[in-house]
Design a protein around this motif. Structure first.
Motif, mmCIF file in Angstrom:
data_model
loop_
_atom_site.group_PDB
_atom_site.id
_atom_site.type_symbol
_atom_site.label_atom_id
_atom_site.label_comp_id
_atom_site.label_asym_id
_atom_site.label_seq_id
_atom_site.Cartn_x
_atom_site.Cartn_y
_atom_site.Cartn_z
ATOM 1 N N TYR A 1 12.077 18.089 -5.874
ATOM 2 C CA TYR A 1 10.706 18.790 -6.033
ATOM 3 C C TYR A 1 10.582 20.132 -6.160
ATOM 4 C CZ TYR A 1 9.413 14.053 -3.971
ATOM 5 O OH TYR A 1 9.142 12.884 -4.199
ATOM 6 N N LEU B 1 0.796 -1.343 0.118
ATOM 7 C CA LEU B 1 0.029 -0.180 -0.087
ATOM 8 C C LEU B 1 0.831 1.202 -0.010
ATOM 9 C CD1 LEU B 1 -2.879 0.869 0.449
ATOM 10 C CD2 LEU B 1 -2.486 1.260 2.757
ATOM 11 N N ASN B 2 1.880 1.189 0.707
ATOM 12 C CA ASN B 2 2.924 2.389 0.957
ATOM 13 C C ASN B 2 3.474 2.527 -0.591
ATOM 14 O OD1 ASN B 2 4.670 4.332 2.214
ATOM 15 N ND2 ASN B 2 5.037 2.701 3.836
ATOM 16 N N HIS C 1 11.240 13.020 3.697
ATOM 17 C CA HIS C 1 10.745 13.117 2.106
ATOM 18 C C HIS C 1 9.211 12.824 2.130
ATOM 19 C CE1 HIS C 1 9.193 10.998 -1.327
ATOM 20 N NE2 HIS C 1 10.075 11.489 -1.990
ATOM 21 N N ASP C 2 8.551 12.066 2.988
ATOM 22 C CA ASP C 2 7.174 11.917 3.208
ATOM 23 C C ASP C 2 6.262 13.136 3.449
ATOM 24 O OD1 ASP C 2 7.503 9.405 2.052
ATOM 25 O OD2 ASP C 2 6.468 8.347 3.692
ATOM 26 N N HIS D 1 0.709 4.327 -2.596
ATOM 27 C CA HIS D 1 0.703 5.580 -2.253
ATOM 28 C C HIS D 1 1.754 6.417 -2.704
ATOM 29 C CE1 HIS D 1 1.833 8.836 0.637
ATOM 30 N NE2 HIS D 1 0.419 9.125 0.723
ATOM 31 N N ASP D 2 3.261 6.023 -2.659
ATOM 32 C CA ASP D 2 4.253 6.785 -2.883
ATOM 33 C C ASP D 2 4.137 6.973 -4.503
ATOM 34 O OD1 ASP D 2 4.939 6.869 -0.391
ATOM 35 O OD2 ASP D 2 6.875 5.821 -0.695
ATOM 36 N N VAL E 1 -3.294 6.859 5.763
ATOM 37 C CA VAL E 1 -3.730 6.705 4.318
ATOM 38 C C VAL E 1 -2.674 5.826 3.414
ATOM 39 C CG1 VAL E 1 -4.166 7.854 2.155
ATOM 40 C CG2 VAL E 1 -5.046 8.940 4.411
ATOM 41 N N GLN E 2 -1.587 5.883 4.205
ATOM 42 C CA GLN E 2 -0.378 5.317 3.376
ATOM 43 C C GLN E 2 -0.072 3.999 3.686
ATOM 44 O OE1 GLN E 2 2.696 8.132 4.227
ATOM 45 N NE2 GLN E 2 4.404 7.210 2.971
ATOM 46 N N THR E 3 -0.234 3.643 4.916
ATOM 47 C CA THR E 3 0.006 2.399 5.306
ATOM 48 C C THR E 3 -0.888 1.781 6.533
ATOM 49 O OG1 THR E 3 1.906 0.961 6.280
ATOM 50 C CG2 THR E 3 1.847 3.418 6.898
ATOM 51 N N ILE E 4 -0.694 0.535 6.740
ATOM 52 C CA ILE E 4 -1.753 -0.067 7.749
ATOM 53 C C ILE E 4 -0.839 -0.133 9.191
ATOM 54 C CG2 ILE E 4 -3.464 -1.744 8.327
ATOM 55 C CD1 ILE E 4 -3.419 -2.357 5.246
ATOM 56 N N SER F 1 6.708 15.763 0.780
ATOM 57 C CA SER F 1 5.835 15.383 -0.477
ATOM 58 C C SER F 1 4.371 15.693 -0.167
ATOM 59 C CB SER F 1 5.942 13.922 -1.016
ATOM 60 O OG SER F 1 5.451 13.107 -0.045
ATOM 61 N N SER G 1 1.631 9.733 -5.093
ATOM 62 C CA SER G 1 1.970 11.045 -4.504
ATOM 63 C C SER G 1 3.316 11.696 -5.428
ATOM 64 C CB SER G 1 2.533 11.069 -3.093
ATOM 65 O OG SER G 1 3.553 10.107 -2.908
ATOM 66 N N LYS G 2 4.230 10.852 -6.090
ATOM 67 C CA LYS G 2 5.264 11.419 -6.780
ATOM 68 C C LYS G 2 4.604 11.651 -8.375
ATOM 69 C CE LYS G 2 8.572 8.546 -4.373
ATOM 70 N NZ LYS G 2 9.195 7.508 -4.395
ATOM 71 N N ILE H 1 1.450 18.406 -1.499
ATOM 72 C CA ILE H 1 0.007 17.847 -2.086
ATOM 73 C C ILE H 1 -0.984 18.448 -1.325
ATOM 74 C CG2 ILE H 1 -1.221 16.120 -2.943
ATOM 75 C CD1 ILE H 1 1.266 14.157 -3.008
#
Lengths: 422, 422
Positions: free
Chosen positions: B148, A101-102, B105-106, A105-106, B283-286, B109, A109-110, B113
């Motif tokens: 970025y 999932l990560n 980084h996350d 998502h990445d 949202v990104q990971t469990i 990013s 987002s990129k 967004i």
């Protein structure tokens, strides 16, 4: 016995009252059963416990480099092990951290900030972007879109995958459609496997957006419950054949093979895509947890052992799936108030009530101590337009608990349906 | 002996020729020494090998939940262990995966967004955004900005941190300055620790951007080489005191405590920031790899053991740092052609040659088998305006190799400097 629709008012009334009393009795049991998420059970986790012993101070040997920085695309041995899972070459795969999932998502987002390999403009600089979402589908996919203001277009799932006439029409005419979610084998929640024809059409279809991407979340690639599982066509090969090699990102993970929290995630794509992703990754991290990758490599040794391992999972899962199906049949068949899928693998059983009943069923079940996935979760924005879909996740509770929970669920469905018809 | 500047032409010429011959002789040794990155040595990795044994099939006990999904903010026990590292409460910390760089980084990013907690507009929707970059600094920070399209404004590092007059003036007047990088203790590469006054001024300063954020990368928080290390003031507390509680994200990791590839990363911030981050993370990971967090918890048990553990690292690192300093003194002192830092901790020794010499020195050293960090790496866009900075990373090679490599480096510096002056 007659279906509820055929029943006269007083029989309906009688059934409603009787069922209400049954539910009141259940409530007194103070149940606490959770069928909300596709979580492996403790018994399943136990199958992989020895993975924890596969890299220790005693047996690590000369592999000190795995402890250090580097190898942003993962251990070569892990690539060799997992390439067969997605039927790709070692140059077409990256091995990541604990969550596919990560990675999804990445990538999104990129794409928003920088664009994908064939973007002229970063997705986030476009006026609007949209994703096709086969429904019902995986709630966490939809949450990523919602979080990033990506408009979701629902397309109905048919028996062999998403409605391709609709998909083709959409992507041919709308340049703002940049992506599409797919759980192509044992789809979440319906357990549908895309047919060869669907895979071919996805690979071949003309897209107005030049940088259209399919997020191919093959989460249940080898999570079969039968000895003769359906075979999913290799979409990367199909994309190559049709001149669209960079159209697809394929994902898998060991979350439901070893440990959900401490597994290994993989992404596969064309070589060009993989080197593009690798370059982006090297901005973000100095490397994944290679020790955990080595654990998996040593624990499984080879792909055929991995397949054998999955049979042990099936032995635990199958009786639970069978119990759900059996109880649904025995309790609901006669009433004609629900339909459900009977999948050959995956983690879910998708059930449809009569229109307008699912929320209340889920609410009542919760009151009676049975937690199900929230109503509408399998739809974009959490809104099931017909309020009928219920996702049943039988993996985590024990077989006995599953039986009890489905019994309660059936009671709630009968109660809400009779009320609706009265 | 006279400095090179004082030497007459023929002495210079003589020294140049002599050094050239020395380097030619070195080249014949076919050296292969790498001082490019701040990588722990095998000897250091060995200090933590037993961490690999701290969670096995035999001793995992009832902790099966750590194997499963969930706990997106990390194990409570890991929070309890690592909170002292950044001097925060357990509600002010999140425990992540294996790389703090990834978390930084996350955050950036997502800021692009969606914006940060106090943004009116996502950063990516602004016409331009800028970050303040104290220089020399950490190349991977700058690479994220470059990737970025975040414009980097260099601010010179003074002896007690970045030039705060300059920083204050910049952030007061320019709303497009949204962030600032900092490695506040044993800065990369100069080993400077920010003074209390600098920390206070950073916490207090008026910023035109309401959503200005300091990325406080405390990578070397407890990586001391002396018994009386400098004490870094707690910037989160200072920010709270000055009414700017959400200004700072603090980072640390066990990359250079246990294993760089398989450590644990942490982020600390105000409670408000932490719950904002947690919501985005979900949202990104469990969830992160909790098994690896448990390994760390069991291996260290408590914070004071962690501090003791760091002393063992210092015992390995200190002789290497001492050797570098000693050789630089003995080879270069008399010539007046280089200055260098002598840090009390961290991973680097920063050396400045005469202006315009660093690239050639690094190039020559490479030819002679000694790999150093690329010229200009410590500056935004890889451009050292004076082409003089060389980052020495003595951790990875053996002591003997460090001695040899620095010897070669000195030879190269003398060669390039004499050539320059001739």
């Amino acid at each position: 016995m007659s279906t509820l629709q055929q029943m006269d008012h007083s029989s309906l009334q009688h059934l409603h009252e009787k069922t209400k009393k049954e539910l009141d009795a259940i409530k007194k049991e103070n149940l606490s059963l959770n069928m909300a998420r596709g979580k492996p059970s403790a018994e399943q986790l136990q199958l992989s416990l020895e993975l924890l012993d596969s890299v220790t101070s005693k047996n690590i040997g000369d592999n000190f480099f795995v402890l250090n920085y580097g190898m942003v695309d993962g251990l070569p041995e892990a690539k060799a092990l997992f390439k067969d899972l997605l039927e790709v070459d070692t140059e077409e795969i990256l091995i990541g951290g604990n969550a596919s999932l990560n990675i999804m998502h990445d990538l999104i987002s990129k794409a928003l900030i920088k664009g994908v390999i064939d973007s002229e403009t970063p997705w986030g600089k476009e006026d609007a972007i949209k994703f096709i979402c086969p429904v019902p589908g995986y709630d966490r996919h939809f949450t990523i879109c919602e979080q990033y203001d990506i408009e979701m277009i629902s397309v109905e799932m048919l028996n062999d995958g998403p409605d391709m006439d609709k998909v083709e029409e959409l992507v041919r005419n709308d340049a703002s459609i940049k992506g599409m979610w797919s759980v192509p084998k044992y789809s979440n929640p319906e357990g549908i496997t895309y047919s060869d024809e669907v895979v071919e059409r996805l690979a071949k279809m003309e897209t107005k957006a030049k940088d259209f991407k399919i997020f191919w979340d093959n989460a249940y690639a080898i999570h079969d419950l039968t000895d003769h599982p359906p075979k999913l066509k290799n979409i990367l090969e199909a994309c190559k054949k049709h001149g669209n090699p960079n159209r697809v990102f394929m994902f898998a993970s060991t979350s439901k093979m070893t440990f959900p929290g401490s597994g290994v995630a993989v992404v596969a794509a064309s070589r060009e895509n993989i080197s593009f992703i690798k370059e982006q990754l090297s901005v973000q991290t100095i490397g994944p947890d290679k020790v955990n990758q080595l654990r998996h490599v040593r624990f499984f040794e080879n792909y055929s052992n991995l397949l054998e391992h999955m049979k042990k999972h099936a032995e635990i899962m199958k009786p639970k799936f069978d119990a759900v199906i059996e109880i649904l049949h025995s309790k609901l068949d006669s009433y004609g108030i629900a339909t459900w899928a009977e999948p050959d693998g995956g983690y879910f059983i998708s059930l449809d009530t009569m229109d307008g009943c699912a929320s209340e069923v889920i609410h009542l079940a919760k009151e009676a101590g049975v937690t199900l996935t929230g109503a509408g979760a399998a739809f974009p924005y959490g809104k099931d337009p017909r309020d009928r879909n219920i996702r049943i996740a039988p993996s985590f509770p024990s077989l006995e608990e599953v039986e009890k929970a489905i019994d309660v669920l059936c009671t709630c469905i009968i109660l809400v349906s009779t009320k609706k018809l009265l």
